[in-house]
Write a protein that holds these residues in place. Structure first.
Motif, short mmCIF file in Angstrom:
data_model
loop_
_atom_site.label_atom_id
_atom_site.label_comp_id
_atom_site.label_asym_id
_atom_site.label_seq_id
_atom_site.Cartn_x
_atom_site.Cartn_y
_atom_site.Cartn_z
N ALA A 14 -3.51 1.13 -2.14
CA ALA A 14 -4.79 2.14 -2.92
C ALA A 14 -4.30 2.52 -4.40
O ALA A 14 -5.31 2.92 -4.93
CB ALA A 14 -3.82 4.00 -2.09
N LEU A 15 -3.43 1.88 -4.77
CA LEU A 15 -2.52 1.59 -6.27
C LEU A 15 -3.59 0.43 -7.15
O LEU A 15 -4.67 0.68 -7.72
CB LEU A 15 -1.99 1.50 -6.81
CG LEU A 15 -0.66 2.08 -5.92
CD1 LEU A 15 0.87 2.14 -6.36
CD2 LEU A 15 -1.01 3.55 -7.40
N ASN A 16 -4.54 -0.14 -6.29
CA ASN A 16 -4.74 -1.41 -7.09
C ASN A 16 -6.28 -0.75 -6.85
O ASN A 16 -7.03 -1.84 -7.70
CB ASN A 16 -4.96 -2.92 -5.91
CG ASN A 16 -3.70 -3.34 -5.62
OD1 ASN A 16 -2.88 -3.34 -6.64
ND2 ASN A 16 -3.55 -4.48 -5.07
N ASP A 17 -7.04 -0.26 -5.96
CA ASP A 17 -7.91 0.48 -6.19
C ASP A 17 -8.49 1.76 -6.97
O ASP A 17 -9.82 2.37 -6.55
CB ASP A 17 -8.63 0.84 -4.58
CG ASP A 17 -8.57 -0.19 -3.32
OD1 ASP A 17 -9.57 -1.55 -3.93
OD2 ASP A 17 -8.68 -0.35 -2.46
N ALA A 18 -7.45 2.02 -7.18
CA ALA A 18 -7.76 3.50 -7.81
C ALA A 18 -7.86 3.08 -9.17
O ALA A 18 -7.87 1.60 -9.72
CB ALA A 18 -5.96 4.26 -8.50
N SER A 19 -8.12 4.12 -9.85
CA SER A 19 -9.06 4.40 -11.69
C SER A 19 -7.87 4.97 -12.77
O SER A 19 -7.04 5.95 -11.82
CB SER A 19 -10.30 4.51 -11.67
OG SER A 19 -11.50 3.59 -10.23
N GLU A 20 -7.93 4.86 -13.84
CA GLU A 20 -7.06 5.98 -14.56
C GLU A 20 -7.25 7.07 -14.38
O GLU A 20 -7.78 7.54 -14.12
CB GLU A 20 -7.72 5.28 -15.84
CG GLU A 20 -6.82 3.79 -16.34
CD GLU A 20 -6.96 3.80 -17.58
OE1 GLU A 20 -6.46 4.56 -18.55
OE2 GLU A 20 -7.01 2.52 -18.12
N GLY A 21 -5.84 7.70 -14.33
CA GLY A 21 -6.61 9.28 -13.78
C GLY A 21 -6.78 9.93 -12.84
O GLY A 21 -6.00 11.11 -12.19
N ASP A 22 -6.06 8.58 -11.70
CA ASP A 22 -6.49 9.62 -10.23
C ASP A 22 -5.13 9.64 -9.33
O ASP A 22 -3.04 9.44 -10.28
CB ASP A 22 -7.31 7.91 -9.64
CG ASP A 22 -8.34 7.89 -9.45
OD1 ASP A 22 -8.83 8.59 -10.59
OD2 ASP A 22 -8.90 6.60 -9.11
N ILE A 23 -4.99 10.51 -8.39
CA ILE A 23 -3.48 11.22 -8.01
C ILE A 23 -3.55 10.08 -6.36
O ILE A 23 -4.43 10.37 -6.20
CB ILE A 23 -3.74 12.19 -7.76
CG1 ILE A 23 -4.00 12.92 -8.97
CG2 ILE A 23 -2.35 12.67 -7.21
CD1 ILE A 23 -3.79 14.23 -9.19
N ILE A 24 -2.73 9.52 -5.87
CA ILE A 24 -2.08 8.83 -5.18
C ILE A 24 -1.51 9.66 -3.88
O ILE A 24 -0.39 9.98 -5.07
CB ILE A 24 -1.38 7.62 -4.72
CG1 ILE A 24 -2.52 6.94 -5.94
CG2 ILE A 24 -2.05 7.21 -3.50
CD1 ILE A 24 -4.02 6.63 -5.42
N THR A 25 -1.69 10.43 -2.98
CA THR A 25 -1.03 11.17 -2.17
C THR A 25 -0.42 10.22 -0.92
O THR A 25 -1.44 10.10 -0.13
CB THR A 25 -1.76 12.41 -2.00
OG1 THR A 25 -1.66 12.96 -3.30
CG2 THR A 25 -0.95 13.22 -0.90
N VAL A 26 0.45 10.60 -0.59
CA VAL A 26 1.29 9.60 -0.04
C VAL A 26 1.95 10.53 1.38
O VAL A 26 2.24 11.79 1.38
CB VAL A 26 1.94 9.47 0.07
CG1 VAL A 26 2.97 7.97 1.07
CG2 VAL A 26 2.06 8.28 -1.36
N LYS A 27 1.30 10.85 2.38
CA LYS A 27 1.70 11.32 3.84
C LYS A 27 3.12 11.10 4.02
O LYS A 27 4.03 10.45 4.16
CB LYS A 27 0.86 11.23 4.99
CG LYS A 27 -1.00 11.25 4.75
CD LYS A 27 -0.29 13.20 5.02
CE LYS A 27 -2.15 13.90 4.68
NZ LYS A 27 -1.83 14.81 4.65
N PRO A 28 3.94 11.78 4.92
CA PRO A 28 4.84 11.70 5.32
C PRO A 28 5.41 10.40 6.39
O PRO A 28 4.54 10.19 7.19
CB PRO A 28 5.59 13.10 6.51
CG PRO A 28 4.73 13.95 5.78
CD PRO A 28 3.36 13.22 5.51
N GLY A 29 6.22 9.30 6.42
CA GLY A 29 6.63 7.81 7.23
C GLY A 29 7.64 7.59 6.10
O GLY A 29 8.07 7.60 5.43
N ILE A 30 7.72 5.98 6.93
CA ILE A 30 8.32 5.42 6.35
C ILE A 30 7.07 4.11 5.71
O ILE A 30 6.35 3.94 6.39
CB ILE A 30 9.76 4.35 7.29
CG1 ILE A 30 10.33 5.23 7.41
CG2 ILE A 30 9.95 3.41 6.76
CD1 ILE A 30 11.28 5.25 8.37
#
Length: 634
Positions: A14-30
């Motif tokens: 998800a970080l590799n596919d993101a563009s500058e200024g994006d938000i990556i929200t991670v759901k609960p889990g390991i």
């Protein structure tokens, strides 16, 4: 744009596919494997906070979360490594970092995270203008480490149960306040008074503070807290502000997620020998194992993306196993290796002879330039031979020699012949010494007096000038310019040098500096003006004294035409008036010629003033004046 990552998906992808200024929200889990933020202005945050969202490091990278971009935010994760991973890196002399920020980045925010069970919990390496806020950092070697990191803010952090709470190395202008430190060693700072550990109202809580609070209502200790005997917290807190009567609740670790094995191979087919590069793309794996040659034996390479070379032509089945606790998953891919193509009726490759040489008198260095060669035979033309590829041969006598190189391989032979000439060593030549000589554009004049000196030396590499005879070097340039400010006679010395020695020459009283003329005349000495004109000369008589002669004229001497002189010289006794005019013209002509000739001598002698005969000049002036007055009276 916001991207949501669910359990079983890759945060890194998800970080590799993101563009500058994006938000990556991670759901609960390991989530297993390391995370790297390498684009500016990204936010990585958890939806439910650190009690429900875990990032666990594996043996792929010593940094669980690594940031190498500006303006990044990491918010709301539990970050740790398991014991196996920590032991692996420690055995390889590497430290494990929970959150590592480096590469000269700026303006990142690290907040609301729990970091535990690492060598360094939060590591700030060569960064500035960071905010580290409201994090719990526990059970690490060093809780928070700053190395060459300046102007950062650390506040509202609970730093406990670490070997060292906060360690600061070569770091300045950091502000640390309202934190709680309860560790074996609470703080180390190797820069005296370079960081500030309190604001005007309060500082930090230190578990080993021994001071008292005379005014308990303010909760501020009255004795500064000493940090490493170099720095002080002048407003230490008496209570941590973070402690609670309720026991700490450790969140239950969720069950591991099913790993998903995946990889790519490049290339997957080709001719032997074939080198294939594999890339692991598995999800939720704490470790992976490879069977690269299809023999059924799994191995763990040093890298998660290995390379393997297949020598034999056949089809191989490559298997990757992804492991997460007691769960695992495998995937396979075939690699097809074809036999190398054999050339059709190849022509035999024969050798080609070639060489070059370099002579140093009787010694000659030979360099083989042949192609497709396995053996060499040199014939030096004087009865000597060599089988060395690049031989050196010394001839006994000077002369001309025919050198032949014969080369061979299993398919044939070839040769090359060259005629060389070797010479006897020459006798060493005599050393060339320098010879000092110089001149100048002028040698006398009024103060201040500027002289351009001209070097005429031979074989010189360096110059040392003494312009005033005091023995000290005044200039090291080849053709210097020097200004004399004081009246006097000056001796000039020039010393020149080269690798073989030095030589000097000296000219005594070479420069004569006179008193400036205060008579009100304009223009330089020796030049003709528009009104009163002056010709002056300085000389020494017999080496004693200095005199001067002046010719003062009210009008410029007009050029005398030869016809005028001829007309007045035919019968000087017939007409006295015409005869007198002839005499006056003749004196005037002689004076002009004398001045012109003196000017030429001045140019040839390097700019010296002309020598003017005083008696002749006076007589000439008197005669001109007499003739002019007589003409007027008549």
């Amino acid at each position: 744009m916001e991207t949501v990552v669910h359990p079983g998906q890759s945060i890194q992808r998800a970080l590799n596919d993101a563009s500058e200024g994006d938000i990556i929200t991670v759901k609960p889990g390991i989530y297993y494997r390391y995370v790297e933020i390498n684009k500016d202005n990204l936010t990585l945050r958890s939806e439910a906070g650190p009690d429900e969202t875990f990032i666990v490091g594996t043996t792929y990278c010593a940094d669980v979360i690594q940031v190498i971009a500006n303006n990044a935010t990491i918010d709301g994760f539990s970050v740790s490594v398991n014991a196996t991973t920590k032991d692996y890196f420690n055995n390889n002399n590497s430290d494990v970092h929970g959150i590592c920020l480096n590469s000269n980045i700026n303006n990142c925010v690290i907040e609301n995270n729990n970091v535990t069970n690492t060598d360094i919990g939060i590591n700030l390496n060569t960064v500035k203008d960071f905010t580290v806020k409201n994090n719990e950092v526990s059970n690490n070697g060093v809780g928070i480490n700053l190395f060459k990191s300046d102007n950062n803010l650390l506040t509202y952090n609970l730093v406990r149960s670490n070997d060292c709470g906060i360690k600061m190395q070569i770091s300045t202008d950091n502000l640390i306040y309202n934190n709680s430190f309860n560790n074996t060693i609470n703080a180390e700072d190797n820069r005296k008074n370079s960081n500030k550990f309190n604001i005007t109202t309060f500082g930090n809580y230190w578990s080993d503070y021994k001071g008292e609070d005379v005014n308990p209502e303010d909760g501020i200790g009255d004795t500064p807290y000493a940090i490493d005997n170099k720095n002080r917290d002048y407003r230490p807190l008496m209570n941590s502000g973070f402690e609670s009567d309720e026991p700490t609740v450790t969140p239950e670790t969720p069950a591991p997620y099913q790993p998903v094995a995946a990889f790519t191979a490049e290339p997957y087919t080709g001719t032997a020998p074939l080198t294939v590069y594999f890339t692991d793309n598995s999800e939720n794996a704490t470790s992976i194992e490879w069977d690269l040659d299809g023999d059924g034996i799994f191995e763990t390479p040093d890298t998660s993306s290995p390379a393997y070379t297949y020598e034999e032509a056949k089809t191989y089945t490559v298997t990757l196993k992804a492991i997460n606790g007691t769960l695992n998953n495998t995937t396979t891919q075939e690699i097809t290796v074809n036999p190398a193509e054999s050339p059709i009726n190849p022509s035999p490759i024969k050798p080609v002879a070639a060489f070059e040489f370099e002579t140093t008198w009787l010694k000659v260095n030979f360099t083989d330039l042949s192609e497709n060669t396995t053996t060499w035979l040199w014939d030096f033309g004087d009865g000597s031979q060599s089988y060395v590829q690049h031989p050196t041969h010394t001839y006994t006598d000077p002369g001309t020699y025919d050198v032949n190189l014969t080369v061979s391989n299993e398919n044939g032979t070839d040769w090359e012949l060259a005629t060389i000439e070797v010479l006897a060593p020459s006798e060493p030549s005599d050393p060339v010494f320098p010879i000092a000589k110089f001149s100048s554009n002028v040698t006398s004049g009024e103060a201040p007096f500027t002289v351009q000196f001209i070097d005429l030396s031979e074989n010189a590499d360096s110059w040392a000038w003494n312009f005033d005879g005091d023995g000290d070097v005044d200039d090291y340039s080849e053709n210097p310019v020097y200004t004399y400010e004081t009246v006097g006679n000056y001796t000039v010395n020039l010393t020149v040098s080269n690798v073989n020695g030095s030589n000097s020459t000296e000219k005594i009283d070479f420069i004569i500096v006179e008193v400036a003329d205060d008579s009100g005349d304009t223009g330089d000495s020796g030049e003709t003006g528009d009104s009163e004109n002056l010709v002056s000369s300085s000389h020494r008589s017999g080496g004693n004294g200095v005199g001067s002669a002046k010719i003062i004229r009210k009008e410029k001497l007009e050029p005398i035409d030869e016809s005028d002189l001829a007309s007045g010289s035919n019968s000087p006794g017939e007409n006295s008036e015409k005869s007198d005019e002839y005499k006056a013209l003749k004196v005037q002509s002689d004076m002009a010629n004398n001045v012109e000739a003196s000017g030429s001598e001045q140019e040839e002698s390097g700019g010296s003033l002309p020598w003017i005969s005083l008696p002749g000049t006076v007589v000439g002036l008197l005669l001109v004046a007499y003739m002019m007055c007589r003409g007027k009276n008549e």
